[in-house]
Design a protein around this motif. Structure first.
Motif, PDB file in Angstrom:
ATOM      1  N   PHE A 153      -6.043  -4.735  -1.265  1.00 22.10           N
ATOM      2  CA  PHE A 153      -7.043  -3.994  -0.367  1.00 22.10           C
ATOM      3  C   PHE A 153      -8.257  -4.787  -0.109  1.00 22.10           C
ATOM      4  N   ARG A 154      -8.564  -5.570  -1.077  1.00 24.22           N
ATOM      5  CA  ARG A 154      -9.488  -6.796  -1.177  1.00 24.22           C
ATOM      6  C   ARG A 154      -9.311  -7.778   0.025  1.00 24.22           C
ATOM      7  N   ARG A 167      -8.952   2.507   3.950  1.00 29.71           N
ATOM      8  CA  ARG A 167      -9.323   1.305   3.602  1.00 29.71           C
ATOM      9  C   ARG A 167      -8.943  -0.083   4.332  1.00 29.71           C
ATOM     10  N   ASP A 212      -2.002  -2.039 -10.724  1.00 36.10           N
ATOM     11  CA  ASP A 212      -3.254  -1.400 -10.191  1.00 36.10           C
ATOM     12  C   ASP A 212      -3.992  -2.572  -9.672  1.00 36.10           C
ATOM     13  N   ASP A 213      -4.085  -3.871 -10.587  1.00 34.80           N
ATOM     14  CA  ASP A 213      -4.709  -4.927 -10.150  1.00 34.80           C
ATOM     15  C   ASP A 213      -4.167  -5.694  -8.732  1.00 34.80           C
ATOM     16  N   GLU A 214      -3.128  -5.774  -8.607  1.00 36.48           N
ATOM     17  CA  GLU A 214      -2.349  -6.408  -7.277  1.00 36.48           C
ATOM     18  C   GLU A 214      -2.744  -5.349  -6.387  1.00 36.48           C
ATOM     19  N   TYR A 215      -2.691  -4.127  -6.592  1.00 37.82           N
ATOM     20  CA  TYR A 215      -2.897  -2.986  -5.575  1.00 37.82           C
ATOM     21  C   TYR A 215      -4.269  -3.120  -5.026  1.00 37.82           C
ATOM     22  N   GLU A 216      -5.418  -3.251  -5.973  1.00 37.31           N
ATOM     23  CA  GLU A 216      -6.650  -3.314  -5.401  1.00 37.31           C
ATOM     24  C   GLU A 216      -6.825  -4.837  -4.916  1.00 37.31           C
ATOM     25  N   GLU A 217      -6.250  -5.800  -5.415  1.00 40.85           N
ATOM     26  CA  GLU A 217      -6.420  -7.227  -4.687  1.00 40.85           C
ATOM     27  C   GLU A 217      -6.047  -7.109  -3.328  1.00 40.85           C
ATOM     28  N   ALA A 237       0.927  -0.992  -0.125  1.00 43.52           N
ATOM     29  CA  ALA A 237      -0.041   0.100  -0.157  1.00 43.52           C
ATOM     30  C   ALA A 237       0.886   1.303   0.166  1.00 43.52           C
ATOM     31  N   ARG A 258       3.405   0.681  -4.082  1.00 42.76           N
ATOM     32  CA  ARG A 258       2.346   1.779  -4.770  1.00 42.76           C
ATOM     33  C   ARG A 258       2.833   2.791  -5.550  1.00 42.76           C
ATOM     34  N   THR A 287      -4.990   6.570   1.695  1.00 45.79           N
ATOM     35  CA  THR A 287      -5.741   5.469   1.305  1.00 45.79           C
ATOM     36  C   THR A 287      -5.736   4.337   1.862  1.00 45.79           C
TER      37      THR A 287
END
Length: 304
Positions: free
Chosen positions: A167-168, A237, A160-165, A149, A153, A233
């Motif tokens: 946070f999920r 999150r 971007d996909d790894e970053y969002e994953e 994070a 980042r 962020t």
């Protein structure tokens, strides 16, 4: 001088040596040329008073940390503490004070390097999971899975996909840790732009601290605002009830250390573990025992 008096003097010297470790840490936070000043010579009365108060409170809190350690070991607790923050925010300093008087078999520090080629192909949390505590252990992460994070980042080391994953996944990952019986504490050490600037200058001009500055650290200084957005962020999150974030104002290093340790202790309902009185047994002496002299060529020279 009697044998008893000599023994007392030797014990006092040993205790003073342990206190000197604190003085060395104090000097370490300042330029070596100011060592004498750091030991008290030339301080104003107010500065001396503040410094004495700092040491007294640090000693008191470290004594409580020993009690916490004993309670964790005796009650088979599992504890994970994450330390995050900007470069030069003081994470290492507070970790050093926390662990200084603790048993490394109970309380250990994990500071992982950048992932190697193999680790980059693994599940992101895999290399961190191998360091999680067993029963009766405390693990302090000097930076953690939140690298994704922050530095990853900002520096473009993840997609971007790894970053969002991340946070999920991270809230569920931490909830799993908590459900398994692990206490998770997360600290963010917060310093101002000006304070980081001053600390970086101090490292640049101090030969004993230049090793602390990497090219990545210097680049992070240039990207201050990018790191600010990434931090905001991250906190938004990943601040969950099971594992909330705690922000430590850290412009004043000493206050940050004391405040963090005090808060850490407040997160546990620990109790002092009563120990049986220790009796030192008499040494067995055999009449045929002969201690052989140490060869002179392997003795370390007495330079001091």
């Amino acid at each position: 001088m009697t044998d008893h008096e000599d023994l007392v003097r030797r014990i006092e010297r040993d205790l003073m040596d342990s206190y000197d470790e604190e003085l060395e840490l104090e000097i370490e936070d300042r330029h070596p040329d100011l060592a004498t000043h750091a030991l008290g010579a030339g301080d104003t009365e107010a500065e001396k008073s503040q410094r004495i108060a700092y040491f007294r409170e640090l000693f008191r809190l470290q004594a409580e940390l020993v009690k916490l350690q004993d309670w964790v070991a005796a009650s088979k607790q599992k504890v994970v503490i994450l330390f995050e923050g900007r470069d030069a925010a003081g994470k290492g300093g507070v970790i050093k004070r926390i662990t200084q008087r603790l048993n490394p078999r109970v309380c250990r520090v994990v500071a992982l390097p950048a992932p190697n080629d193999r680790e980059r192909t693994q599940w992101y949390f895999q290399r961190y999971a191998t360091h999680l505590p067993a029963a009766g252990e405390m693990v302090l992460f000097d930076r953690s899975w939140y690298n994704r994070a922050g530095v990853e980042r900002v520096m473009g080391f993840c997609s971007d996909d790894e970053y969002e994953e991340f946070f999920r996944s991270v809230p569920e990952f931490e909830r799993m840790l908590v459900r398994s019986g692990i206490k998770v504490l997360k600290y963010w050490f917060s310093i101002t732009d000006d304070e980081q600037h001053l600390r970086f200058l101090g490292r640049i001009h101090d030969p004993l601290k230049q090793w602390k500055l990497s090219p990545m650290d210097l680049e992070s200084r240039r990207r201050w605002e990018d790191y600010t957005r990434a931090k905001e962020t991250m906190l938004e999150r990943t601040h969950i009830p099971e594992a909330p974030w705690w922000v430590v104002p850290a412009d004043d290093k000493k206050k940050a250390r004391l405040n963090c340790i005090h808060h850490l202790l407040s997160q546990f309902e620990y109790a002092e573990i009563q120990r049986p009185e220790v009796q030192l047994p008499a040494r067995v002496r055999n009449p045929d025992y002969l201690r052989h002299p140490v060869p002179a060529d392997i003795i370390v020279p007495a330079v001091y």
